[in-house]
Each structure stands twice: as structure tokens, then as C-alpha cells.
Design a protein around this motif. Structure first.
Motif, PDB file in Angstrom:
ATOM      1  N   LEU A  25       9.176 -47.224  53.966  1.00 54.04           N
ATOM      2  CA  LEU A  25      10.471 -46.798  53.428  1.00 54.04           C
ATOM      3  C   LEU A  25      10.785 -45.369  53.873  1.00 54.04           C
ATOM      4  O   LEU A  25      11.914 -45.079  54.297  1.00 54.04           O
ATOM      5  N   VAL A  26       9.806 -44.478  53.783  1.00 50.83           N
ATOM      6  CA  VAL A  26      10.020 -43.083  54.195  1.00 50.83           C
ATOM      7  C   VAL A  26      10.407 -43.013  55.670  1.00 50.83           C
ATOM      8  O   VAL A  26      11.357 -42.313  56.065  1.00 50.83           O
ATOM      9  N   LEU A  66      26.079 -57.283  62.370  1.00 49.96           N
ATOM     10  CA  LEU A  66      26.408 -57.542  60.965  1.00 49.96           C
ATOM     11  C   LEU A  66      25.402 -58.500  60.332  1.00 49.96           C
ATOM     12  O   LEU A  66      24.925 -58.278  59.205  1.00 49.96           O
ATOM     13  N   LEU A  67      25.049 -59.564  61.042  1.00 48.93           N
ATOM     14  CA  LEU A  67      24.066 -60.521  60.523  1.00 48.93           C
ATOM     15  C   LEU A  67      22.702 -59.843  60.345  1.00 48.93           C
ATOM     16  O   LEU A  67      22.006 -60.093  59.355  1.00 48.93           O
ATOM     17  N   THR A  68      22.343 -59.003  61.297  1.00 53.63           N
ATOM     18  CA  THR A  68      21.085 -58.265  61.176  1.00 53.63           C
ATOM     19  C   THR A  68      21.092 -57.350  59.959  1.00 53.63           C
ATOM     20  O   THR A  68      20.077 -57.198  59.268  1.00 53.63           O
ATOM     21  N   ALA A  69      22.251 -56.748  59.694  1.00 51.94           N
ATOM     22  CA  ALA A  69      22.364 -55.857  58.543  1.00 51.94           C
ATOM     23  C   ALA A  69      22.048 -56.591  57.247  1.00 51.94           C
ATOM     24  O   ALA A  69      21.223 -56.151  56.448  1.00 51.94           O
ATOM     25  N   GLY A  79      13.689 -51.856  50.929  1.00 50.05           N
ATOM     26  CA  GLY A  79      14.329 -50.572  51.175  1.00 50.05           C
ATOM     27  C   GLY A  79      14.085 -50.104  52.600  1.00 50.05           C
ATOM     28  O   GLY A  79      14.988 -49.596  53.275  1.00 50.05           O
ATOM     29  N   SER A  80      12.855 -50.306  53.088  1.00 52.32           N
ATOM     30  CA  SER A  80      12.529 -49.930  54.454  1.00 52.32           C
ATOM     31  C   SER A  80      13.367 -50.706  55.456  1.00 52.32           C
ATOM     32  O   SER A  80      13.888 -50.144  56.426  1.00 52.32           O
ATOM     33  N   SER A  81      13.510 -52.016  55.232  1.00 52.52           N
ATOM     34  CA  SER A  81      14.286 -52.850  56.147  1.00 52.52           C
ATOM     35  C   SER A  81      15.748 -52.433  56.165  1.00 52.52           C
ATOM     36  O   SER A  81      16.400 -52.449  57.212  1.00 52.52           O
ATOM     37  N   SER A  82      16.268 -52.074  54.993  1.00 56.51           N
ATOM     38  CA  SER A  82      17.667 -51.649  54.910  1.00 56.51           C
ATOM     39  C   SER A  82      17.903 -50.411  55.760  1.00 56.51           C
ATOM     40  O   SER A  82      18.852 -50.344  56.551  1.00 56.51           O
ATOM     41  N   PHE A  83      17.035 -49.427  55.607  1.00 60.52           N
ATOM     42  CA  PHE A  83      17.203 -48.212  56.388  1.00 60.52           C
ATOM     43  C   PHE A  83      16.791 -48.421  57.849  1.00 60.52           C
ATOM     44  O   PHE A  83      17.300 -47.726  58.736  1.00 60.52           O
ATOM     45  N   SER A  84      15.884 -49.385  58.097  1.00 63.54           N
ATOM     46  CA  SER A  84      15.532 -49.712  59.475  1.00 63.54           C
ATOM     47  C   SER A  84      16.744 -50.261  60.215  1.00 63.54           C
ATOM     48  O   SER A  84      16.952 -49.972  61.401  1.00 63.54           O
ATOM     49  N   PHE A  85      17.533 -51.062  59.501  1.00 69.62           N
ATOM     50  CA  PHE A  85      18.751 -51.569  60.127  1.00 69.62           C
ATOM     51  C   PHE A  85      19.654 -50.418  60.547  1.00 69.62           C
ATOM     52  O   PHE A  85      20.185 -50.391  61.659  1.00 69.62           O
ATOM     53  N   ILE A  86      19.832 -49.461  59.637  1.00 69.92           N
ATOM     54  CA  ILE A  86      20.695 -48.314  59.951  1.00 69.92           C
ATOM     55  C   ILE A  86      20.124 -47.561  61.146  1.00 69.92           C
ATOM     56  O   ILE A  86      20.855 -47.188  62.078  1.00 69.92           O
ATOM     57  N   ALA A  87      18.804 -47.361  61.138  1.00 70.87           N
ATOM     58  CA  ALA A  87      18.177 -46.605  62.222  1.00 70.87           C
ATOM     59  C   ALA A  87      18.320 -47.304  63.564  1.00 70.87           C
ATOM     60  O   ALA A  87      18.506 -46.657  64.600  1.00 70.87           O
ATOM     61  N   ARG A 125      14.600 -42.025  59.890  1.00 72.30           N
ATOM     62  CA  ARG A 125      15.237 -42.475  61.133  1.00 72.30           C
ATOM     63  C   ARG A 125      16.714 -42.794  60.921  1.00 72.30           C
ATOM     64  O   ARG A 125      17.549 -42.507  61.797  1.00 72.30           O
ATOM     65  N   ALA A 126      17.045 -43.370  59.776  1.00 72.08           N
ATOM     66  CA  ALA A 126      18.437 -43.720  59.502  1.00 72.08           C
ATOM     67  C   ALA A 126      19.307 -42.473  59.381  1.00 72.08           C
ATOM     68  O   ALA A 126      20.406 -42.409  59.954  1.00 72.08           O
ATOM     69  N   ILE A 127      18.824 -41.501  58.626  1.00 75.61           N
ATOM     70  CA  ILE A 127      19.587 -40.258  58.473  1.00 75.61           C
ATOM     71  C   ILE A 127      19.759 -39.576  59.831  1.00 75.61           C
ATOM     72  O   ILE A 127      20.843 -39.090  60.182  1.00 75.61           O
ATOM     73  N   SER A 128      18.693 -39.564  60.607  1.00 71.95           N
ATOM     74  CA  SER A 128      18.727 -38.908  61.909  1.00 71.95           C
ATOM     75  C   SER A 128      19.776 -39.533  62.825  1.00 71.95           C
ATOM     76  O   SER A 128      20.590 -38.816  63.429  1.00 71.95           O
TER      77      SER A 128
END
Length: 457
Positions: A382-383, A65-68, A243-251, A388-391
Motif C-alpha cells: 500500500l505504501v 477504465l476496466l483496469t481501474a 488499497g495497494s491495487s487502487s493506488f497501483s492503478f493510478i501509478a 508512486r501514485a502521488i508521484s
């Protein structure tokens, strides 16, 4: 004696050439990674004698959660200080620190809201027997909000030292805080053999690192400062990175959120134990990529762009040797390691660790991603993160429901490699056909290794 000096001289502070700085930074980074992870793993082994697997699963959720929140608000201040032309200036560093401090308080506010949401909704919505259903989780999350405040207050002289490739101070601080934290947690667990001891150790570590950054790292003293031009410059470079970091977290972290809802608390705790060991090796790659590779390539791009192709290939080849070795050792010995060091209730984590060894084969592509950012192409980051996040969000539920947990772990381990072709194509004009062919061979070999691991399940 001359031979010894020429071989190990880079570890001695005071050398000024880029090669000496890279050797020095790399040497101290290796010492830091080895020291910190030995202490972290020793801490894990000691504390498993006192705590049940559920405690580690709960702390993993808090850390995730903190990483998110950290990644959702990351505008690349570290990268900006390293690569910006004014990254050495005191005023620039103070403006960046002011933004960093404000961000820390914003993250803390978000964490408190998350704790409130868990307190209100978890009792009725959380699946039974999962981490989310534990009534202690909301208050633990609320107290963890102190950590981002401490991190936000850390001096930006920390980033300045990274820019200068002066990593020995990081090593002293990181190893020192790990030792103090381990001692503290062992003491805490004597009085409260619960997850509270782990949280207390984490918060103590944050406080020590914050104080050390102001007292131990040389550079200008921090104070609040504002400069619209610098702020706009930081935002222009960092907006895509946010934006990249946000989706990197998800990935990188979605596996924990999703598996925490799919697995019971014990199985999730065992998965976290396996990830701790896998992360120990991954931390080595990340450390060299961020503390050595990124600032070194930044220096080359600014001052000697004609040498970029040759020096990047040398750095990547050295990293690949470690990645391949880590995969082989972890795959062959991971299960034996867990069975030797842990009590019987933790042995299932050995199988998980052997599967996660595949992550070492694809993590090497992170240096290519970093090079794109270093060249100013933050949009590509970001791309990469979005794909990676969607995957990961699609493949984890599908693979778990269709094939079970072991195949799901294989998918988790290989997810970082899904964007490798995109990165390789973008960098082909810069790094040349030879490096492109080498990367293609590595990627194909990684896929074949994943097939062999799958057949062995």
C-alpha cells in the motif's frame, strides 16, 4: 540425450521437484509471453492498415477504465490462493470463486455508471479534439461492462494451477484466444473499419477465456459457496492489497487519463502504439514475476525459508539480464522498428518508444515488491503504491507544461523506480547486504541512463 533431458526436462509436465516445476513454469511462461505478444503486435500492425490512430487511443481508454475498476476492487484473491495453507482445498476455491463472481458484477455496475457519467458530462466538459469528446465513447464503455462479468466468472482453478506452477495450460489458452481474437477482428474490420471491431474482439476473448477456465483447467467444479472464516481470512490479507491495487492503478495508468486530456486524439493514439510495444517486453517480466517467481518464492517461504536468499538472487539475476538487454535493444532500435513496420502517420511513436525503454530498467524492482507481499507484508504494498501514485499525478502535468511531451514520457518510464529504496531497505535483513548493494548499483545506473536519454533528446 541425458544432457538434453537435464537441460530441458523442466518443460516436460510431470516433474515434481521445485526446481523442475520452476523450469517448467518459466519455460511455458516464456512461450506464452512470446506467442501472445507476437500475435498482439501482429494484430496491431494489421489493424493499423484499416484503422486511424484515434481508434487505438479510444480502446486504450476503455481498457484503462476496466483496469481501474479491477484494481480498485482487488483484494488479492490470486495471491491468497497461492500462499494460503488451504489454497488446494475445493471448498476454499469455491468460496473464493463466489467472491470473485460477485466482484465481477460489481465492477460491471461501476462501468455502466461511468458510461452514464460520460454520456451526461463529456459533451460539455471534455476538451475538444480529445478522446473524451468522441460521442461513441459512452456506448463503447457501456458494452465493455460485459468483460468484467466474464472475468469474474472464470474458475479459480486458474489460480490453483499458478500455485502448482503448472503453466502450460495457460499458454495454450492465451495463445489460442489471441489467434481467435485476431482472426475475428480482421473479419470484423472488413465490415466495420472502426473502433467497434476492436471492442468485439476484446469481448470475444473474454468469453473464450471464461469457458476455457471451466473446461480446460483441472480442479474442482465451481459452485456458489459461503464460509465466514475463509471470507474473513481473505479480507484480512487482502484489505491492504485492495488499497495497494487502487493506488497501483493510478501509478500505472494515470498517464493515459492525464495525457488523454493534454494531447489531441492523434498524438494520444501514437503514444498508445508506443506503449503497446513497450508493454510487450514488460509483459515478459510481469509473467515471470507473477506466474513463476511469486509461487516459487511462496513454496520456499513455506517449506525451505533458509534457501530464500540464495534462490531469490538466482531468479533476480536471470531477470536482470533480460531487463538490461530489453532496454538497450528498445532504446537503440525502437525508432527504426516503428519506421520500418508502420505507415508514415505512425512514425512519431518511434521516438516515444525509445524513451519508454527506460521502463525496463526499473520494472525489475517489481520482484522485490512481490517478495514483500509473499512474506505477508501487504501493508508495504500500500505504501509503495501510494507514493508512486502521488508521484505520477504530480510530475506528469508539471513536466508536460515545463518541458514538453518527451520529458514527460521519461518521467512516466522511471516512475516505478521511485520506491525502490524503500523496498530495498525493508528486504535488506532478508536478502542480505550483498543483494542490497547490487540493487543500489542497479538503481544508480538506471538514474544515470535516464540522464543520458534526457541529454540525447
Amino acid at each position: 540425450m541425458k544432457r538434453i533431458r537435464s537441460k530441458f526436462g523442466g518443460l516436460i509436465p510431470g516433474r515434481t521437484s521445485l526446481g523442475a516445476k520452476v523450469l517448467q513454469a518459466g519455460g511455458w511462461s516464456i512461450i506464452q509471453v512470446v506467442g501472445v505478444n507476437v500475435l498482439r503486435l501482429a494484430s496491431n500492425l494489421i489493424l493499423t492498415r484499416y484503422l486511424v490512430p484515434e481508434a487505438f487511443g479510444m480502446m486504450a481508454m476503455i481498457g484503462t477504465l476496466l483496469t481501474a475498476f479491477n484494481l480498485f476492487t482487488d483484494i488479492g484473491l490470486t495471491q491468497s490462493i497461492i500462499r494460503d495453507r488451504d489454497g488446494e482445498e475445493a471448498h476454499f476455491l469455491r468460496v473464493a470463486w463466489t467472491i470473485k463472481l460477485i466482484r465481477g458484477f460489481l465492477i460491471a455496475g461501476g462501468v455502466l455508471l461511468a458510461a452514464l457519467g460520460l454520456w451526461v458530462f463529456a459533451p460539455s466538459l471534455a476538451p475538444p479534439q480529445t478522446v473524451y469528446a468522441d460521442p461513441r465513447l459512452p456506448i463503447l464503455v457501456a458494452l465493455s461492462a460485459l468483460a468484467p462479468v466474464m472475468i469474474g466468472a472464470e474458475s479459480t482453478t486458474k489460480e490453483l494451477l499458478t500455485r502448482r506452477l503448472q503453466n502450460w495450460r495457460f499458454t495454450v489458452v492465451e495463445i489460442g484466444t489471441q489467434v481467435i481474437s485476431l482472426i475475428a477482428m480482421v473479419i470484423f474490420v472488413q465490415f466495420s473499419p472502426t473502433v467497434w471491431a476492436l471492442l468485439a474482439g476484446m469481448l470475444l476473448m473474454s468469453v473464450i477465456k471464461m469457458v476455457a477456465s471451466h473446461l480446460f483447467y483441472p480442479g474442482p467444479w465451481m459452485q456458489l459457496a459461503h464460509d465466514r472464516e475463509i471470507r474473513d481470512r481473505l479480507w484480512h490479507f487482502g484489505k491492504f492489497l485492495m488499497g495497494s491495487s487502487s493506488f497501483s492503478f493510478i501509478a500505472r495508468q494515470a498517464d493515459k487519463f492525464i495525457l488523454a486530456a493534454l494531447l489531441n486524439a492523434t498524438a494520444f493514439g501514437l503514444y498508445v502504439i508506443a506503449q503497446i510495444w513497450a508493454f510487450a517486453g514488460q509483459a515478459f517480466v510481469n509473467q515471470l514475476a507473477t506466474r513463476v517467481g511469486f509461487p516459487a518464492m511462496s513454496d520456499i517461504i513455506r517449506n525451505r525459508p533458509e534457501d530464500l536468499r540464495r534462490l531469490f538472487r538466482k531468479f533476480q539475476n536471470a531477470l536482470d539480464v533480460f531487463c538490461f538487454g530489453a532496454f538497450v535493444v528498445t532504446f537503440l532500435l525502437g525508432d527504426l522498428l516503428i519506421r520500418t513496420l508502420y505507415e508514415a502517420e505512425y512514425h512519431a511513436a518511434g521516438t516515444y518508444l525509445s524513451i519508454l525503454s527506460l521502463s525496463f530498467l526499473v520494472i525489475r524492482f517489481r520482484t522485490l515488491d512481490n517478495l514483500l507481499v509473499n512474506m505477508g507484508n501487504s501493508r508495504s504494498a500500500l505504501v509503495i503504491s501510494v507514493v508512486r501514485a502521488i508521484s505520477i499525478c504530480v510530475t506528469i502535468p508539471l513536466s508536460y507544461n515545463m518541458f514538453g511531451l518527451e520529458v514527460t514520457l521519461l518521467v512516466v518510464a522511471m516512475n516505478a523506480g521511485i520506491t525502490a529504496p524503500y523496498t530495498m531497505i525493508l528486504l535488506r535483513p532478508t536478502l542480505g547486504d550483498k543483494q542490497f548493494l547490487y540493487d543500489c548499483i542497479w538503481l544508480v545506473g538506471s538514474v544515470l541512463a535516464a540522464v543520458l536519454v534526457y541529454l540525447s533528446l
